[in-house]
Design a protein around this motif. Structure first.
Motif, mmCIF file in Angstrom:
data_model
loop_
_atom_site.group_PDB
_atom_site.id
_atom_site.type_symbol
_atom_site.label_atom_id
_atom_site.label_comp_id
_atom_site.label_asym_id
_atom_site.label_seq_id
_atom_site.Cartn_x
_atom_site.Cartn_y
_atom_site.Cartn_z
ATOM 1 N N ASP A 202 68.148 -25.261 12.920
ATOM 2 C CA ASP A 202 67.672 -25.723 14.227
ATOM 3 C C ASP A 202 66.805 -24.677 14.928
ATOM 4 O O ASP A 202 65.794 -25.011 15.551
ATOM 5 C CB ASP A 202 68.861 -26.076 15.126
ATOM 6 N N LYS A 203 67.207 -23.405 14.815
ATOM 7 C CA LYS A 203 66.515 -22.355 15.565
ATOM 8 C C LYS A 203 65.262 -21.840 14.874
ATOM 9 O O LYS A 203 64.251 -21.548 15.535
ATOM 10 C CB LYS A 203 67.469 -21.195 15.825
ATOM 11 N N PHE A 204 65.313 -21.751 13.537
ATOM 12 C CA PHE A 204 64.200 -21.126 12.813
ATOM 13 C C PHE A 204 63.456 -22.098 11.895
ATOM 14 O O PHE A 204 62.409 -21.749 11.340
ATOM 15 C CB PHE A 204 64.703 -19.937 11.982
ATOM 16 N N GLY A 205 64.008 -23.300 11.709
ATOM 17 C CA GLY A 205 63.332 -24.279 10.863
ATOM 18 C C GLY A 205 63.389 -23.962 9.384
ATOM 19 O O GLY A 205 62.549 -24.449 8.616
ATOM 20 N N SER A 225 67.141 -10.128 8.500
ATOM 21 C CA SER A 225 66.593 -9.612 9.760
ATOM 22 C C SER A 225 67.546 -9.913 10.918
ATOM 23 O O SER A 225 68.345 -10.854 10.878
ATOM 24 C CB SER A 225 65.212 -10.206 10.035
ATOM 25 N N ALA A 226 67.418 -9.113 11.965
ATOM 26 C CA ALA A 226 68.343 -9.158 13.096
ATOM 27 C C ALA A 226 68.446 -10.534 13.759
ATOM 28 O O ALA A 226 69.549 -10.977 14.094
ATOM 29 C CB ALA A 226 67.955 -8.098 14.126
ATOM 30 N N PRO A 227 67.333 -11.261 13.978
ATOM 31 C CA PRO A 227 67.463 -12.563 14.660
ATOM 32 C C PRO A 227 68.364 -13.544 13.902
ATOM 33 O O PRO A 227 69.139 -14.276 14.516
ATOM 34 C CB PRO A 227 66.016 -13.067 14.733
ATOM 35 N N TYR A 228 68.240 -13.566 12.575
ATOM 36 C CA TYR A 228 69.082 -14.463 11.766
ATOM 37 C C TYR A 228 70.539 -14.011 11.818
ATOM 38 O O TYR A 228 71.452 -14.832 11.947
ATOM 39 C CB TYR A 228 68.587 -14.488 10.320
ATOM 40 N N LEU A 229 70.746 -12.702 11.718
ATOM 41 C CA LEU A 229 72.105 -12.160 11.754
ATOM 42 C C LEU A 229 72.761 -12.451 13.102
ATOM 43 O O LEU A 229 73.932 -12.842 13.162
ATOM 44 C CB LEU A 229 72.080 -10.654 11.493
ATOM 45 N N ASP A 230 72.002 -12.303 14.171
ATOM 46 C CA ASP A 230 72.534 -12.563 15.510
ATOM 47 C C ASP A 230 72.908 -14.034 15.677
ATOM 48 O O ASP A 230 73.928 -14.367 16.291
ATOM 49 C CB ASP A 230 71.516 -12.168 16.583
#
Length: 305
Positions: A202-205, A225-230
């Motif tokens: 949903d967030k990153f497609g 990467s940090a955004p996915y981990l978060d």
């Protein structure tokens, strides 16, 4: 593996995520092939069909006795346990379990399912196995994992067995299990897995590999990467909060009782939960329940003489 009067007592913990014996762990996925697979590794040959174990993912099934694949997975688990001791032929007494609140209604059907063939010949990873089933003991899931810890229990204790498909909850007062105070909730780790994968989509497609999410849930991090981990960590924290909320629904109070956690959900609580570590014990041994089945079955058979 225990042995009594030339009978091997083999415990199998039929998880939705992993099949466990006292000494082995194997992912529960299974895929059939009419011809021998190209790649080797965890190949069961039974009745002319080849099965790769650990491929794919088992869906949640409330009644395992209606799913033929769990019988095949049982044969695989027995073979892996026997292989640890270089055994190919044996008289086998099975020890297994069912969710706490389901065992009363499903016990006999599941016993008949596991003992459907008194004698079995099959191959696993190229080796011949010959089994003669002589009996089967069934126990409530979770409780056997802490049998050897009961000496440390005082007052009121709550056991939470958080597997891939369900969470089993049981009160233990003064070292005695309270049969009238046990519940099964469909709140297994797979619920968190599904939510995490959907959140990333949903967030990153993009779709994320289940193995990557599993690594984060087990260890708290992964090489992404940090955004996915978060994103995934946030879902895991929400899941753990829901676990504790469900326990509170059944009157869990950390000031008045100690909590014991077994199963795969323990690592999520450790990595993403907020709790009093002095009053919560997480039992990490993934084979603890299988070892408990084996121990209880051995003691029961020994008493019978």
């Amino acid at each position: 593996m225990r042995e009594l009067r030339n009978t091997k007592i083999i415990a199998v913990d039929h998880g939705y995520g992993n099949m466990k014996t006292a000494n082995t762990v194997t992912p529960t996925g299974i895929k059939a092939y009419e011809t021998e697979p190209i790649f080797t590794g965890n190949i069961l040959e039974y009745n002319g069909i080849y099965y790769r174990i650990g491929e794919g993912h088992k869906e949640f099934i409330p009644d395992k006795a209606i799913d033929e694949e769990y019988y095949l997975l049982t044969l695989m688990a027995i073979a892996r346990e026997l292989n640890v001791f270089s055994i190919r032929e044996a008289d086998v007494h099975l020890a297994a379990g069912l969710p706490l609140t389901w065992i009363r209604n499903q016990r006999e059907a599941f016993r008949s399912y596991l003992l459907q063939n008194p004698e079995v010949h099959y191959r696993f990873n190229g080796k011949e196995y010959h089994l003669r089933f002589v009996g089967c003991s069934l126990y409530p899931q979770g409780y056997p994992a802490i049998v050897n810890h009961l000496g440390n229990f005082k007052g009121t204790n709550l056991l939470a067995d958080i597997g891939n498909g369900t969470m089993n909850i049981l009160y233990i007062n003064n070292k005695k299990a309270q049969e009238s105070r046990c519940w099964t909730e469909k709140l297994g780790v797979n619920q968190c897995m599904i939510a995490a994968k959907n959140a990333v989509l949903d967030k990153f497609g993009v779709k994320i590999e289940e193995s990557t999410v599993e690594q984060i849930l087990r260890f708290g991090t992964a090489d992404i990467s940090a955004p996915y981990l978060d994103c995934i960590s946030s879902i895991a924290r929400q899941y753990v909060a829901e676990l504790f909320s469900t326990l509170r629904k059944y009157e869990y109070n950390p000031d008045l009782m100690r909590l014991y956690v077994i199963g795969g959900g323990g690592c999520l609580i450790r990595n993403f939960g907020t709790y009093d570590k002095s009053r919560v014990t997480i039992i990490d041994d993934i084979c603890a329940t299988a070892k408990g089945y084996e121990s209880l079955a051995y003691m029961s058979l020994k008493r019978r003489g």
